[in-house]
Design an enzyme around this catalytic site. Structure first.
Site, mmCIF file in Angstrom:
data_model
loop_
_atom_site.group_PDB
_atom_site.id
_atom_site.type_symbol
_atom_site.label_atom_id
_atom_site.label_comp_id
_atom_site.label_asym_id
_atom_site.label_seq_id
_atom_site.Cartn_x
_atom_site.Cartn_y
_atom_site.Cartn_z
ATOM 1 N N THR A 225 -61.889 -24.709 -22.139
ATOM 2 C CA THR A 225 -62.550 -26.013 -22.194
ATOM 3 C C THR A 225 -61.800 -26.916 -23.163
ATOM 4 O O THR A 225 -61.196 -26.422 -24.120
ATOM 5 C CB THR A 225 -63.997 -25.771 -22.702
ATOM 6 O OG1 THR A 225 -64.712 -25.117 -21.676
ATOM 7 C CG2 THR A 225 -64.706 -27.053 -23.073
ATOM 8 N N ARG A 253 -74.639 -22.649 -11.875
ATOM 9 C CA ARG A 253 -74.668 -22.417 -13.336
ATOM 10 C C ARG A 253 -74.040 -23.590 -14.100
ATOM 11 O O ARG A 253 -72.976 -24.083 -13.745
ATOM 12 C CB ARG A 253 -73.899 -21.131 -13.655
ATOM 13 C CG ARG A 253 -73.839 -20.772 -15.139
ATOM 14 C CD ARG A 253 -72.560 -21.231 -15.781
ATOM 15 N NE ARG A 253 -72.447 -20.746 -17.158
ATOM 16 C CZ ARG A 253 -71.575 -21.230 -18.034
ATOM 17 N NH1 ARG A 253 -70.745 -22.193 -17.696
ATOM 18 N NH2 ARG A 253 -71.517 -20.751 -19.253
ATOM 19 N N VAL A 254 -74.704 -24.040 -15.131
ATOM 20 C CA VAL A 254 -74.164 -25.087 -16.004
ATOM 21 C C VAL A 254 -74.157 -24.542 -17.424
ATOM 22 O O VAL A 254 -75.141 -23.940 -17.866
ATOM 23 C CB VAL A 254 -75.029 -26.371 -15.922
ATOM 24 C CG1 VAL A 254 -74.546 -27.408 -16.921
ATOM 25 C CG2 VAL A 254 -74.997 -26.957 -14.508
ATOM 26 N N GLY A 255 -73.040 -24.738 -18.110
ATOM 27 C CA GLY A 255 -72.931 -24.226 -19.481
ATOM 28 C C GLY A 255 -73.324 -25.272 -20.513
ATOM 29 O O GLY A 255 -74.064 -26.217 -20.228
ATOM 30 N N ASP A 256 -72.806 -25.094 -21.704
ATOM 31 C CA ASP A 256 -73.164 -25.975 -22.821
ATOM 32 C C ASP A 256 -72.417 -27.303 -22.802
ATOM 33 O O ASP A 256 -72.886 -28.287 -23.372
ATOM 34 C CB ASP A 256 -72.865 -25.270 -24.156
ATOM 35 C CG ASP A 256 -71.393 -24.923 -24.280
ATOM 36 O OD1 ASP A 256 -70.823 -24.368 -23.313
ATOM 37 O OD2 ASP A 256 -70.793 -25.216 -25.332
ATOM 38 N N THR A 276 -66.703 -25.070 -27.800
ATOM 39 C CA THR A 276 -66.135 -24.269 -26.719
ATOM 40 C C THR A 276 -66.509 -22.827 -26.950
ATOM 41 O O THR A 276 -66.413 -22.336 -28.067
ATOM 42 C CB THR A 276 -64.601 -24.417 -26.616
ATOM 43 O OG1 THR A 276 -64.136 -23.516 -25.610
ATOM 44 C CG2 THR A 276 -63.883 -24.135 -27.925
ATOM 45 N N GLY A 277 -66.941 -22.173 -25.906
ATOM 46 C CA GLY A 277 -67.332 -20.779 -26.086
ATOM 47 C C GLY A 277 -68.270 -20.345 -24.987
ATOM 48 O O GLY A 277 -68.375 -21.003 -23.950
HETATM 49 N N1 ASP Z 1 -68.444 -23.472 -22.960
HETATM 50 C C1 ASP Z 1 -67.938 -23.424 -21.617
HETATM 51 C C2 ASP Z 1 -69.041 -22.986 -20.701
HETATM 52 O O1 ASP Z 1 -69.767 -22.104 -21.044
HETATM 53 C C3 ASP Z 1 -66.759 -22.545 -21.485
HETATM 54 C C4 ASP Z 1 -65.667 -22.807 -22.475
HETATM 55 O O2 ASP Z 1 -65.899 -23.317 -23.550
HETATM 56 O O3 ASP Z 1 -64.513 -22.512 -22.175
HETATM 57 O O4 ASP Z 1 -69.122 -23.504 -19.616
#
Ligand code: ASP
Length: 359
Positions: A225, A253-256, A276-277
Site C-alpha cells: 500500500t 472485503r475492504v481493509g483499513d 499500512t498493514g
Molecule cells: N492495509 C491494507 C489492507 O489491509 C494492506 C496494506 O497496507 O498493504 O487492505
C-alpha cells in the site's frame, strides 16, 4: 505555635504536595507536548513523509537492482510533493500528487500494481483527509479508476459525502471526468503469480479460512500500500492512502486504507497519519485516529503516540504493519513492527532520507 512544630508542619505540607505531583518518568502520559524535547526544535516550514508498504521486507531477499528500483521510485514520488510544498502549494495537493506517482508504478500495491482478488479482479481503495477542516474523502472497491486517490479527493472536494463504494463510486468518477481504464490495465505478472501461489496453498488446505490470505508466501507480498503525510507552509496537515488491498480477498472485503481514522487521519491540532498493514487489525485498533487522539487528549509526542499504537496496541491484537506521520511542528515518524517498510522523508531544507529495512 513553637518554631520547631511550625517547621515540621511546613515540611509535612511540602512532602504531601510532592506526592500529588506525578513523576513524568513514571507517568509519561503526564508529559505535555510543550515540555517535550520535540517542541524545543524549531517548527519546520514544511515536511513530507511517504510509505510504500510494510511487511516481511528483508535485505537477504532483495537484489541490489530491485532495491535501487524502489529507492528511485520513492525519491521520484516524494520530490513531487516536496516541490509542491516548497513552492507554497497545499499539503493536500502534495499528498495526492505524490501518491499518483506510486499508483502509476507497478512496484507498489496501489493503482497499476494492485493485488488480485480471489475472483482475479482488482478492487482498489483510497482515502484522503484535510487536517484544517477535518474534511475527508474515500472510495472503496473500484475496478476502473486509474488513480483512486484522485477519486477520494474529488469525493471530498465536490460531493456531500465522505465515502463511496463499488459501482456508485465508478459512476461518480465517470461523471467527474476522472481517467478510467480497462480492467487489464491493472494486470501485472508478479501480482497474478502471487494470487496463484496463495490459491494453490489454500487448495492444499494449508490455511484455514481466517488466515487464507496471510500464508508465508503472501506475507512477503501482502503489503505494498502507498501513503503520504505532509505539512505545508500554511501549517496545514494532510494525509492520504491508496491500495489494492490484500491478495485473494473476496466477498467485497475492504481493509483499513479507505477508512478514515484507521488507514488515514489528519488534524491540524495533532498530526497527519497514513497506515499500512494488516487492515482488519488496523480497523479494530483505529490506528491513525488513535495516534492523533493520544497527542491531542493525552499530550503525547508524535513518536510516543505512534510507538504506543504500533508497538503495543496493534501487536497485542495480533496484527502487524506500520504508519508514517507528521505533526504540526514538522516532526516526522515512520513506525512499524514488521521487518521493513518502504519509506522516505524530506524536510524543508531539502534533505532526503530513504529507508527500507529496520535499522
Ligand atoms: N492495509 C491494507 C489492507 O489491509 C494492506 C496494506 O497496507 O498493504 O487492505
Amino acid at each position: 505555635m513553637r518554631p520547631s512544630i511550625l517547621l515540621i508542619f511546613l515540611f509535612l505540607i511540602c512532602f504531601s504536595c510532592g506526592e500529588l505531583v506525578p513523576n513524568p518518568d513514571e507517568h509519561p502520559e503526564n508529559i505535555t507536548r510543550n515540555s517535550s524535547e520535540n517542541d524545543k526544535i524549531p517548527k519546520a516550514e514544511f515536511a513530507i513523509i511517504i510509505h510504500g508498504g510494510a511487511g516481511t521486507i528483508l535485505k537477504k531477499n532483495m537484489t541490489p537492482e530491485r532495491e535501487a528500483e524502489y529507492k528511485k521510485k520513492l525519491e521520484e514520488a516524494i520530490r513531487v510533493g516536496y516541490n509542491i510544498l516548497k513552492n507554497g502549494g497545499t499539503s493536500l495537493d502534495a499528498v495526492q500528487r505524490t501518491i499518483n506517482v506510486m499508483e502509476d508504478s507497478p512496484l507498489f500495491n496501489a493503482g497499476k500494481g494492485a493485488v488480485f482478488t480471489n475472483a482475479e479482479t482488482n478492487e482498489l481503495d483510497a482515502s484522503i483527509m484535510d487536517g484544517k477542516t477535518l474534511n475527508a474523502g474515500a472510495s472503496a472497491g473500484t475496478t476502473s479508476v486509474k488513480n483512486p486517490i484522485n477519486l477520494a479527493r474529488i469525493i471530498m472536494d465536490k460531493s456531500p459525502h465522505v465515502m463511496m463504494a463499488g459501482v456508485g463510486a465508478e459512476t461518480y468518477a465517470k461523471e467527474q471526468g476522472l481517467t478510467l481504464v480497462e480492467p487489464n490495465y491493472f494486470f501485472t505478472d508478479k501480482r497474478f503469480k502471487s494470487l496463484e501461489r496463495v490459491k494453490a496453498s489454500e487448495a492444499k488446505k494449508e490455511n484455514d479460512a481466517k488466515t487464507a490470505f496471510y500464508d508465508a508466501d503472501i506475507k512477503n507480498s501482502k503489503f505494498g500500500t502507498v501513503g503520504c503525510a505532509a505539512l505545508d507552509k500554511d501549517g496545514n496537515l494532510a494525509a492520504g492512502t491508496s491500495t489494492g488491498g490484500m491478495t485473494n480477498k473476496r466477498y467485497g472485503r475492504v481493509g483499513d486504507s479507505p477508512i478514515i481514522g484507521a488507514g488515514t487521519y489528519a488534524n491540524n491540532n495533532s498530526c497527519a497519519v497514513s497506515s499500512t498493514g494488516w487492515g482488519e487489525y488496523f480497523i479494530r485498533a483505529m490506528v491513525a485516529h488513535d495516534i492523533s487522539a493520544l497527542m491531542q487528549y493525552k499530550g503525547l509526542t508524535l513518536k510516543e503516540a505512534a510507538q504506543e499504537v504500533i508497538q503495543n496496541k496493534v501487536p497485542e491484537l495480533g496484527g502487524d504493519g506500520g504508519i508514517v506521520a507528521v505533526d504540526q511542528n514538522g516532526n516526522m515518524v515512520a513506525e512499524f513492527n514488521t521487518a521493513g517498510m518502504y519509506r522516505a522523508t524530506m524536510n524543508d531544507k531539502g534533505e532526503l532520507r530513504i529507508g527500507i529495512y529496520k535499522k
